[in-house]
Design a protein around this motif. Structure first.
Motif, mmCIF file in Angstrom:
data_model
loop_
_atom_site.group_PDB
_atom_site.id
_atom_site.type_symbol
_atom_site.label_atom_id
_atom_site.label_comp_id
_atom_site.label_asym_id
_atom_site.label_seq_id
_atom_site.Cartn_x
_atom_site.Cartn_y
_atom_site.Cartn_z
ATOM 1 N N HIS B 3 -9.343 -5.704 2.067
ATOM 2 C CA HIS B 3 -8.505 -5.234 3.158
ATOM 3 C C HIS B 3 -8.977 -5.748 4.526
ATOM 4 C CE1 HIS B 3 -6.297 -2.179 5.427
ATOM 5 N NE2 HIS B 3 -7.434 -1.874 6.008
ATOM 6 N N HIS B 27 0.078 -8.645 0.846
ATOM 7 C CA HIS B 27 -0.788 -7.503 1.128
ATOM 8 C C HIS B 27 -0.063 -6.478 2.012
ATOM 9 C CE1 HIS B 27 -4.391 -5.166 1.860
ATOM 10 N NE2 HIS B 27 -4.126 -5.216 3.166
ATOM 11 N N CYS B 31 0.156 -2.389 1.774
ATOM 12 C CA CYS B 31 -0.846 -1.689 2.588
ATOM 13 C C CYS B 31 -0.222 -1.159 3.885
ATOM 14 C CB CYS B 31 -2.008 -2.620 2.901
ATOM 15 S SG CYS B 31 -3.264 -1.856 3.939
ATOM 16 N N CYS B 34 -2.378 -1.845 7.212
ATOM 17 C CA CYS B 34 -2.269 -3.174 7.807
ATOM 18 C C CYS B 34 -0.891 -3.369 8.439
ATOM 19 C CB CYS B 34 -2.521 -4.260 6.761
ATOM 20 S SG CYS B 34 -4.284 -4.506 6.459
HETATM 21 ZN ZN LIG Z 1 -4.695 -3.606 4.401
#
Ligand SMILES: [Zn+2]
Lengths: 197, 183
Positions: B3, B27, B31, B34
């Motif tokens: 991450h 990603h 996520c 993020c």
């Molecule tokens: Zn992330």
């Protein structure tokens, strides 16, 4: 560097106070801005900027002409402000005591101008939450467009230390940043109008 | 990839190649942290970059010139005081060097008092004797020594006092200008 500037620098290094005065006139704005961003107070920024020029004046014989003069001045100013902030442990200031900042009013839309005023206020508040050295790194990177190498040179840090400080600061700034609420902008407008009236 | 590496890609502003940006997009879809970070940073970064510089209050350079005069005067005073302090310390060391060997032979406070009184009396006696010799000297010598020698003596005494005054008042300034020339 312009030829006049190079000549002033040369004369100043030979002890000509008037030539150094010209350099003060020329660089007062960037130096004061840096101190203002660091100290968040115009009175303290004035003192810090005057002190920066005094230190530069005393150390002028040690200045390396290969290096940009402004970067050298900013390095002196940043070191001084970091020391002052550490002494005072002034990690953050409440928003209310921060002075009003003039944001150039280029747009015709007052709503737009006020939202930019609000943005700048919040940005200063966030910067105040950063540690002195992280704050200096962000200011030198974004206000003065210095490279990571130049920031490292100015703050006596390695390039990898600068990179990690910048990353940490960006992350902290971004995680604390939230879009301005329309309500805040309306309040700001009311305050602004009451000031005009 | 973890991450924090994606966070670094998001915030560094460095150019990503096609493979990297594809990985980042994948990603971001999984996520939320993020995704939020990217959203905030994309708002904040242009604000940071667009921030303007601030002018000091008018008359900054004049204030600088006034400060410069003030600070130089302060520095000058400091150097003068340091020089006088140095002279005084020298005199004190010289005085102590003369007095301390005498103190060793004085066991009690009464002894010291005795010694001070004795010294005082002997100094007075010495001055009296010196006066006597002086009178003899002054009354006999002018007859032996020619007038030209007296003029030379008086003149050299005068020059020495001039040099002494000059060094007291001008030496600090000379030292300072020398220091400035060779820091
Ligand atoms: Zn992330």
């Amino acid at each position: 560097m312009s030829s006049a500037e190079a000549q002033w620098l040369d004369l100043a290094r030979k002890g000509d106070d008037d030539a150094f005065g010209n350099l003060v006139e020329l660089y007062q704005r960037p130096v004061f801005s840096l101190c203002y961003r660091m100290m968040s107070d115009s009175g303290e920024a004035e003192d810090a900027a005057q002190e920066t020029f005094w230190r530069a004046y005393q150390a002028l014989k040690r200045y390396d002409p290969q290096r940009p003069f402004l970067t050298w001045l900013l390095s002196i100013g940043a070191h001084y402000c970091i020391d002052q902030l550490r002494k005072k442990r002034l990690a953050s200031l409440p928003l209310d005591v921060l002075p009003e900042e003039a944001v150039p009013d280029s747009s015709a839309d007052p709503e737009d101008h006020l939202s930019r005023v609000e943005e700048q206020r919040r940005l200063r508040q966030l910067l105040g939450n950063l540690g002195p050295q992280d704050r200096a790194a962000i200011i030198l990177r974004y206000w003065y467009d210095l490279s990571e190498e130049e920031i490292g040179e100015s703050l006596s840090l390695s390039v990898s230390a600068v990179k990690s400080r910048l990353h940490r600061s960006r992350r902290e700034l971004a995680s604390q940043w939230k879009e301005p609420q329309p309500q805040i902008i309306r309040n700001e407008r009311r305050r602004h109008e009451s000031l005009i009236l | 990839m973890n991450h924090s590496s994606y966070e670094e890609w998001l915030l560094s502003g460095e150019e990503l190649d096609q493979e990297q940006s594809q990985a980042l997009q994948n990603h971001l879809q999984s996520c939320p942290d993020c995704t939020n970070l990217q959203k905030s940073w994309s708002q904040l970064e242009p604000i940071l970059s667009a921030s303007t510089q601030v002018d000091p209050a008018p008359g900054f350079t004049q204030r600088w010139k006034d400060n410069l005069a003030l600070r130089r005067a302060q520095q000058q005073r400091k150097i003068t005081w340091r020089f006088l302090g140095f002279l005084l310390a020298g005199a004190l060391i010289f005085f102590l060097a003369l007095v301390i060997p005498q103190l060793g032979s004085l066991p009690t406070p009464i002894g010291s008092l005795d010694w001070i009184v004795f010294s005082f009396i002997s100094i007075l006696a010495g001055i009296g004797e010196l006066q006597e010799y002086g009178w003899i000297f002054l009354s006999s010598v002018p007859l032996i020594v020619p007038i030209s020698i007296w003029i030379i003596l008086a003149y050299s005494l005068f020059s020495w006092s001039c040099i002494w005054f000059f060094s007291i008042w001008k030496l600090p300034a000379l030292i300072r200008s020398k220091n400035e020339a060779h820091p």
